[in-house]
Design a protein around this motif. Sequence first.
Motif, PDB file in Angstrom:
ATOM      1  N   SER A 260       0.750  -1.086  -0.082  1.00 39.85           N
ATOM      2  CA  SER A 260       0.158  -0.008   0.123  1.00 39.85           C
ATOM      3  C   SER A 260       0.904   1.336   0.097  1.00 39.85           C
ATOM      4  N   HIS A 261       0.527   2.188  -0.906  1.00 35.19           N
ATOM      5  CA  HIS A 261       1.259   3.462  -0.990  1.00 35.19           C
ATOM      6  C   HIS A 261       0.890   4.344  -0.023  1.00 35.19           C
ATOM      7  N   ASP A 262      -0.618   4.402   0.429  1.00 41.07           N
ATOM      8  CA  ASP A 262      -1.016   5.243   1.287  1.00 41.07           C
ATOM      9  C   ASP A 262      -2.284   4.694   2.011  1.00 41.07           C
ATOM     10  N   VAL A 263      -1.954   4.283   3.267  1.00 39.92           N
ATOM     11  CA  VAL A 263      -3.066   3.408   3.763  1.00 39.92           C
ATOM     12  C   VAL A 263      -4.283   4.201   4.067  1.00 39.92           C
ATOM     13  N   GLY A 264      -4.206   5.525   4.245  1.00 36.67           N
ATOM     14  CA  GLY A 264      -5.351   6.432   4.641  1.00 36.67           C
ATOM     15  C   GLY A 264      -6.213   6.576   3.429  1.00 36.67           C
ATOM     16  N   ARG A 265      -5.628   6.415   2.068  1.00 39.08           N
ATOM     17  CA  ARG A 265      -6.368   6.436   0.707  1.00 39.08           C
ATOM     18  C   ARG A 265      -6.560   5.015  -0.023  1.00 39.08           C
ATOM     19  N   ASP A 266      -6.281   3.739   0.669  1.00 39.96           N
ATOM     20  CA  ASP A 266      -6.158   2.673  -0.031  1.00 39.96           C
ATOM     21  C   ASP A 266      -7.757   2.203   0.193  1.00 39.96           C
ATOM     22  N   ASN A 282       1.827   3.241  13.612  1.00 40.28           N
ATOM     23  CA  ASN A 282       2.254   4.367  12.922  1.00 40.28           C
ATOM     24  C   ASN A 282       2.839   3.861  11.476  1.00 40.28           C
ATOM     25  N   CYS A 283       1.995   3.371  10.952  1.00 41.83           N
ATOM     26  CA  CYS A 283       2.242   2.900   9.404  1.00 41.83           C
ATOM     27  C   CYS A 283       1.173   3.505   8.337  1.00 41.83           C
ATOM     28  N   ALA A 284       2.033   4.153   7.297  1.00 41.41           N
ATOM     29  CA  ALA A 284       1.201   4.718   6.316  1.00 41.41           C
ATOM     30  C   ALA A 284       1.214   4.181   5.082  1.00 41.41           C
ATOM     31  N   ALA A 285       2.326   3.405   4.881  1.00 42.10           N
ATOM     32  CA  ALA A 285       2.678   2.705   3.671  1.00 42.10           C
ATOM     33  C   ALA A 285       3.342   1.601   4.056  1.00 42.10           C
ATOM     34  N   PHE A 286       3.283   0.241   3.226  1.00 39.09           N
ATOM     35  CA  PHE A 286       3.983  -0.820   3.671  1.00 39.09           C
ATOM     36  C   PHE A 286       3.976  -1.820   2.501  1.00 39.09           C
ATOM     37  N   VAL A 287       4.893  -2.854   2.515  1.00 39.96           N
ATOM     38  CA  VAL A 287       4.928  -3.974   1.812  1.00 39.96           C
ATOM     39  C   VAL A 287       5.308  -5.208   2.748  1.00 39.96           C
ATOM     40  N   VAL A 288       4.129  -6.208   2.277  1.00 39.70           N
ATOM     41  CA  VAL A 288       4.076  -7.535   2.887  1.00 39.70           C
ATOM     42  C   VAL A 288       4.836  -8.664   2.038  1.00 39.70           C
ATOM     43  N   ILE A 289       5.626  -9.381   2.415  1.00 34.32           N
ATOM     44  CA  ILE A 289       5.965 -10.611   1.841  1.00 34.32           C
ATOM     45  C   ILE A 289       5.869 -11.671   2.557  1.00 34.32           C
ATOM     46  N   PRO A 290       4.757 -12.659   1.980  1.00 30.61           N
ATOM     47  CA  PRO A 290       4.458 -13.868   2.958  1.00 30.61           C
ATOM     48  C   PRO A 290       5.683 -14.689   2.701  1.00 30.61           C
ATOM     49  N   LEU A 291       5.972 -15.273   3.886  1.00 29.51           N
ATOM     50  CA  LEU A 291       6.940 -16.534   4.013  1.00 29.51           C
ATOM     51  C   LEU A 291       6.403 -17.820   4.383  1.00 29.51           C
ATOM     52  N   VAL A 292       6.570 -18.930   3.498  1.00 30.29           N
ATOM     53  CA  VAL A 292       5.808 -20.129   3.551  1.00 30.29           C
ATOM     54  C   VAL A 292       6.909 -21.354   3.835  1.00 30.29           C
ATOM     55  N   ILE A 293       6.238 -22.393   4.395  1.00 27.64           N
ATOM     56  CA  ILE A 293       6.869 -23.599   4.650  1.00 27.64           C
ATOM     57  C   ILE A 293       6.026 -24.810   4.122  1.00 27.64           C
ATOM     58  N   SER A 307       5.058   7.598   6.921  1.00 27.94           N
ATOM     59  CA  SER A 307       4.189   8.668   5.937  1.00 27.94           C
ATOM     60  C   SER A 307       4.048   7.951   4.550  1.00 27.94           C
ATOM     61  N   PRO A 308       2.948   8.528   3.880  1.00 21.03           N
ATOM     62  CA  PRO A 308       2.743   7.749   2.535  1.00 21.03           C
ATOM     63  C   PRO A 308       4.121   7.591   1.692  1.00 21.03           C
ATOM     64  N   ARG A 309       4.329   6.630   0.747  1.00 21.33           N
ATOM     65  CA  ARG A 309       5.448   6.376   0.225  1.00 21.33           C
ATOM     66  C   ARG A 309       4.989   5.584  -1.321  1.00 21.33           C
ATOM     67  N   THR A 310       5.470   6.306  -2.418  1.00 21.66           N
ATOM     68  CA  THR A 310       5.147   5.389  -3.501  1.00 21.66           C
ATOM     69  C   THR A 310       6.404   4.333  -3.774  1.00 21.66           C
ATOM     70  N   TRP A 311       6.026   3.146  -3.352  1.00 23.89           N
ATOM     71  CA  TRP A 311       6.910   2.043  -3.533  1.00 23.89           C
ATOM     72  C   TRP A 311       7.505   1.824  -5.133  1.00 23.89           C
ATOM     73  N   GLN A 312       8.597   1.870  -5.430  1.00 21.96           N
ATOM     74  CA  GLN A 312       9.249   1.766  -6.730  1.00 21.96           C
ATOM     75  C   GLN A 312       9.251   0.394  -6.959  1.00 21.96           C
ATOM     76  N   PRO A 313       9.212  -0.023  -8.286  1.00 25.01           N
ATOM     77  CA  PRO A 313       8.926  -1.491  -8.672  1.00 25.01           C
ATOM     78  C   PRO A 313      10.283  -2.266  -8.046  1.00 25.01           C
TER      79      PRO A 313
END
Length: 459
Positions: A260-266, A282-293, A307-313
């Motif tokens: 999410s680039h901006d939780v408040g606008r997602d 205090n999270c406004a932007a995030f990247v979640v990677i699932p880890l599996v077994i 703060s909001p952040r545009t995650w680059q590819p």
Amino acid sequence: MVSATKDLLRAKAAAAAGALNPAPSVMPRVRGTFTSADLKHQARAERDELRRVLNTLDAGFWDWDIPTSRIWYSDYILALAGYDPKDVTSAEAFFKSGVHPDEAPDLARTIQSVIDGKIEGFRGEFRYRHKDGHWLWFESTGQAVIRSETGVALRIFGQVTCIDDLKQQQADSAFLVDLVDTMLHMPDAAEIEKTAVQRLGEYLAVDRVRIGRFDTFRSKLIVTQEWKTSNQDPMIGEWALLFAESSLRDAIRTQTDYLSHDVGRDSRIISPESIAFYKMVNCAAFVVIPLVIEGDLSATFVVSQASPRTWQPREVSLIKEVAQRLWDRILRARAEAERAESQALLRFALRAAKMSARRLNLDTGEVLLSENFRDMLDDDVANDMPPLDYAARLHPDDQQLVTAAVVGAQTGLRESEHRYIATDGSVRHIAAYIRYDERPDGAVPSPRLASTILRDISK
């Protein structure tokens, strides 16, 4: 002095014309046909037309009139760096205000070599300050297109390309290689986690990087490791699992990254519980990677920003790569630790039961003996005691029985009792359990490993 003055006057005249020096044989005819004003007007018209054409291309060009210090940049490259044509007052000022201090001296010396006639053109890489303050990497080429009679460059034309993405990719690759190499030399899983989250957090300049595993039985997320900036509250510990949004559940189910680039606008984040959670941590932007077994979700690797952040590819790709490499290394470290614990337990069990173990690799001839093998036989036994050496110590009356057990073990576990005669003539009564392991691929029916457990039954 007079000669230098003449050169300067010629330079200004050639620059004003804005065209290549014509060949000597053509010069009389040109001068006889057009006036100086006509030549100037035609040259400027051609130059302006060329610049209009270049401005229609998605590429950067520049044209520098050296005697006047006037420099023209195509609209594309100016827009890329955030500038307007009115911001370019002179070539020197634009150069000094924007080129990174680390690259400016070498670039200036190279351009001066072109002006002096030592080289015809150049190619260089440098960082230039965007108008908003951040740095961009560029590659520029330049070629002298007009020179004075003494060889001094009067006009240089060139092309400039933004290579920021390429430089970032190179930096990301170097970072990843160095991090993986560091993790490979660290045996402790907790230390591997700590190193990875810290270095990634500092490299990406984010607010938090954490890894947490799931305890589905208790519906808990257990954050085992995190790196954070000083203005963030810690998340180490147990957290009650919330009912995840459908988009997050889908990402976890398909084992894809979720960001999410901006939780408040997602628009995907709608439940009051989720909104309250992101606000609390205090999270406004995030990247979640699932880890599996083995296909089951076991943990998550999360990078977040306050703060909001545009995650680059490239950032998402790097985060995912680090998460997967880290997870693989953690699982390997855990497996190695569990193996070491199992081996220690096995050694303890063998000693307690007055037993020892021996394994023979039939392909390589390698022999592995448990550490109490020597003690149990109470003899001078070599660390890699070959089968024939052991067989030579058997009591003559027992050799045929042991041979039959060895042959029979190729079809299943076999047990036999025999007497072992030590070097000093003392006898040990041994119970042997023999088993052969087939090749893992099943392509060859013959066994690969011969394992033997020995138990001292003398007393």
